[in-house]
Scaffold this motif. Sequence first.
Motif, PDB file in Angstrom:
ATOM      1  N   HIS A 110       1.143   4.311  -2.920  1.00 16.20           N
ATOM      2  CA  HIS A 110       0.933   5.761  -2.785  1.00 16.20           C
ATOM      3  C   HIS A 110       1.983   6.506  -3.622  1.00 16.20           C
ATOM      4  CE1 HIS A 110      -2.374   6.720  -0.156  1.00 16.20           C
ATOM      5  NE2 HIS A 110      -2.002   5.851   0.762  1.00 16.20           N
TER       6      HIS A 110
ATOM      7  N   ASP B  69      -6.678   7.091  -0.236  1.00 15.24           N
ATOM      8  CA  ASP B  69      -6.675   5.721  -0.757  1.00 15.24           C
ATOM      9  C   ASP B  69      -7.571   5.575  -1.984  1.00 15.24           C
ATOM     10  OD1 ASP B  69      -4.970   5.195   1.263  1.00 15.24           O
ATOM     11  OD2 ASP B  69      -6.402   4.126   2.533  1.00 15.24           O
TER      12      ASP B  69
ATOM     13  N   HIS C 277       0.815  -1.224   0.000  1.00 12.64           N
ATOM     14  CA  HIS C 277       0.000   0.000   0.000  1.00 12.64           C
ATOM     15  C   HIS C 277       0.853   1.283   0.000  1.00 12.64           C
ATOM     16  CE1 HIS C 277      -3.671   2.273   1.053  1.00 12.64           C
ATOM     17  NE2 HIS C 277      -2.853   3.014   1.771  1.00 12.64           N
TER      18      HIS C 277
ATOM     19  N   MET D 267      -4.081   3.605  -7.681  1.00 10.03           N
ATOM     20  CA  MET D 267      -2.675   3.452  -7.277  1.00 10.03           C
ATOM     21  C   MET D 267      -2.315   1.958  -7.154  1.00 10.03           C
ATOM     22  SD  MET D 267      -2.756   4.749  -3.308  1.00 10.03           S
ATOM     23  CE  MET D 267      -3.075   3.607  -1.942  1.00 10.03           C
TER      24      MET D 267
ATOM     25  N   SER E 107       0.311   9.780   5.453  1.00  9.58           N
ATOM     26  CA  SER E 107      -1.054   9.242   5.419  1.00  9.58           C
ATOM     27  C   SER E 107      -1.551   8.997   6.837  1.00  9.58           C
ATOM     28  CB  SER E 107      -1.066   7.948   4.599  1.00  9.58           C
ATOM     29  OG  SER E 107      -0.426   6.931   5.311  1.00  9.58           O
TER      30      SER E 107
HETATM   31 ZN    ZN Z   1      -3.207   5.017   2.176  1.00 10.41          ZN
END
Ligand code: ZN
Length: 344
Positions: free
Chosen positions: A117, A311, A113, A315, A143
């Motif tokens: 980003h 989010d 994750h 991505m 984040s």
């Molecule tokens: Zn995130």
Amino acid sequence: MKKKTIIIGIESSCDDTGVSIIQNRKVLSNIIIHQKIHSKYGGVVPELASRLHDKNITKAVQKAIVSAKIHRDEIDAVSFTLGPGLIGPLLVGASFAKSFSMGLEIPLLTVNHVQAHILSHFIQNANINNSYPKFPFLGLVMSGGHTQIIKVNDFFKMEILGSTLDDSVGESLDKIARILGFYYPGGPMIECFSKNGNKKKFLFSKPIVSGLDFSFSGFKNNVSQFIKKELNKNTLFVKQNLSDICASIQNSIGEILLEKVEKAISQTGIFRIVLAGGVSSNHGIRRLFLSFSKENKKLEIFIPKKEYTTDNGAMIAITGLLKYERKLFDSIHITPYSKFKTFS
Ligand code: ZN
Ligand code: KG4
């Protein structure tokens, strides 16, 4: 390789179900189903988040396929967030992606994750510069789950130079916002109320942390104690000073982040900075970085468009595409992880 590669990306690491379809680097659809239920609890309730992902994931995938105007048989591979994040929500995304991969007999691609980003900048027209950053660059991920300065040598060659030792920047903004009486997520509320505020009105002490690491928990406590002290003197303090409080908090957070980035630049000699993560959608913080780049002609700052800051499935899809091009496929036996792992 085929000229056109279509990838579906599934993001379910926290409270938003994101599904996107990209064709090469172009986004064909980017669906996000937000979970509003958490706002009244002051943070994400993992069990509720898992159930809502389970309820929404099929709908999000169907919507993504329809709005991309493709047939599902045209999809070449499915990518999904393997971690870090909340384990229940991650398991929902993983189970769906695995079934999708088996049912359509297409490869499975797993995504980190945090890496996603950063790699969101390789989506066509994903940043306000409308260009892809050249390697090497320094990625600043800010984040709700992470705060890291990352040296990015290549798509999958990333080195962490600094991380938070306690709260992430988004988490501390959310906690401070709660003290001010805002619902979760509080970061956007702080931005909203800071608009007409005086950012120099209140000065908060900045954490002293060696190297390129961060600490936001002390900053949060400092703000919290200051507010309690002022409320003891005047019960209307927050109400009467809300804009100035929010603007001062936002500015201090931006300065803490910028100071570390300046340090990272002088340590590495890299003058290319890539901002990523939910907090990078904050206009006050964006402005601070942009004015810093105007003062320093050597510097290049890449700022994501708003839809790619928080989010999203796109991505995950772009990271999947970059892995697909390198044949970095995964087995359906792979399992999600909740805590951050070093980039492989
Ligand atoms: Zn995130
Ligand atoms: O990247 P993200 O969507 O999720 C994680 O990977 O954690 O970031 C969410 C965080 C939350 O803490 C939220 O309050 C913060 O990003 N955020 C903002 C803004 N929009 C989202 N913080 C400040 N200003 C904003 N406009």
